[in-house]
Scaffold this motif. Structure first.
Motif, mmCIF file in Angstrom:
data_model
loop_
_atom_site.group_PDB
_atom_site.id
_atom_site.type_symbol
_atom_site.label_atom_id
_atom_site.label_comp_id
_atom_site.label_asym_id
_atom_site.label_seq_id
_atom_site.Cartn_x
_atom_site.Cartn_y
_atom_site.Cartn_z
ATOM 1 N N SER A 93 51.947 -79.566 -43.734
ATOM 2 C CA SER A 93 52.643 -78.307 -42.885
ATOM 3 C C SER A 93 53.474 -78.850 -41.880
ATOM 4 N N SER A 97 52.874 -70.345 -40.841
ATOM 5 C CA SER A 97 54.015 -70.126 -42.434
ATOM 6 C C SER A 97 54.161 -71.270 -43.051
ATOM 7 N N ASP A 98 54.244 -72.077 -42.910
ATOM 8 C CA ASP A 98 54.546 -73.432 -43.819
ATOM 9 C C ASP A 98 53.902 -73.523 -44.504
ATOM 10 N N GLU A 100 50.894 -71.237 -45.204
ATOM 11 C CA GLU A 100 50.545 -70.099 -46.653
ATOM 12 C C GLU A 100 51.474 -70.276 -47.808
ATOM 13 N N SER A 101 52.933 -70.628 -46.927
ATOM 14 C CA SER A 101 53.843 -71.709 -48.273
ATOM 15 C C SER A 101 53.398 -72.036 -49.369
ATOM 16 N N LEU A 188 46.462 -66.850 -39.559
ATOM 17 C CA LEU A 188 46.213 -67.617 -40.803
ATOM 18 C C LEU A 188 45.939 -66.895 -42.416
ATOM 19 N N THR A 212 52.283 -61.694 -50.808
ATOM 20 C CA THR A 212 51.692 -61.968 -49.960
ATOM 21 C C THR A 212 50.388 -61.064 -49.660
ATOM 22 N N HIS A 214 47.854 -59.992 -46.485
ATOM 23 C CA HIS A 214 47.620 -59.946 -44.942
ATOM 24 C C HIS A 214 45.821 -59.336 -45.264
#
Length: 243
Positions: A93, A97-98, A100-101, A188, A212, A214
């Motif tokens: 990554s 964000s990447d 988690e994606s 994260l 998602t 959280h």
């Protein structure tokens, strides 16, 4: 007068024993001649012997009963495996964000397959296909959550601000117990993997949605996570037509 069986004379398959070979039939290393009928193969067919077309093993995963409900994976082994998954995703990554994606994408593939497995194991009680959003969410909240983590999720709520948003809350997500997120990783949440499982299961059931994860810590539950499920407008329109 008795009819005689005519056996074509072609090269023998003696180098491919039926019981000890990887299979009986076409051998790409030999070519079309491997399918030829020989005295050896015709004798097997005439005597109606069982021919194994695929490799057999007492430990083959295909021989296991799908209805087995007992836990098959040690928690320590699972924690080690998931930590390696996160480590791999981190190396690939470019940011939080990447990362988690990528975890979401891996979980998505699990959810697609696990939904069908849970349906098979639960039998007729949960074997029916859910056609309403709330019924599908209740199935995820209890039967599927129990099958995956040994307990139900803690809460299932509908957003008051949006008609297409729902929330499933888990006070102690299983995958979040395996490591501590460093401070420089910000917000994260590795439960993005579970969010991917939910999303994959919903898509397989024809409830297109984006899920998602959280973090929402509370007193006594520092790992508390809320999974926000946002359904596509097509699902909401379909729901309104049914009602």
């Amino acid at each position: 007068m008795t009819d005689k069986i005519i056996q074509p004379s072609v090269s023998s398959l003696s180098s491919l024993p039926v019981d000890s070979s990887p299979g009986f039939g076409y051998n790409p290393a030999v070519g079309p001649s491997s399918n030829a009928i020989t005295p050896e193969s015709s004798n097997i067919i005439l005597n109606k012997k069982t021919i194994s077309l695929t490799p057999t093993s007492l430990n083959s995963i295909y021989d296991r009963n799908l209805n087995r409900k007992s836990a098959e994976i040690n928690l320590s082994a699972l924690s080690f495996l998931f930590c390696e998954i996160v480590s791999w995703a981190h190396r690939q990554s470019k940011g939080i964000s990447d990362l988690e994606s990528r975890l979401n994408g891996l979980g998505y593939q699990v959810g697609q397959r696990y939904l069908e497995l849970v349906k098979v194991r639960e039998g007729f009680k949960y074997g029916k296909r859910e056609i309403k959003i709330i019924e599908m969410l209740q199935f995820l909240h209890s039967p599927m959550w129990i099958a995956m983590f040994g307990k139900s999720a803690n809460e299932l709520e509908k957003s008051q601000d949006s008609d297409n948003e729902y929330m499933i809350t888990d006070n102690v997500p299983l995958v979040s117990q395996f490591f501590v997120v460093p401070k420089d990783y910000g917000n994260l949440n590795c439960s993005a993997f579970i969010a991917g499982i939910i999303e994959g299961a919903l898509d397989s059931a024809f409830f297109s949605a984006t899920v998602t994860a959280h973090s929402d810590p509370q007193d006594g539950f520092p790992l508390r996570t809320v999974f926000v499920i946002k359904f596509e407008n097509s699902c909401i329109e379909r729901e309104s037509l049914r009602s």
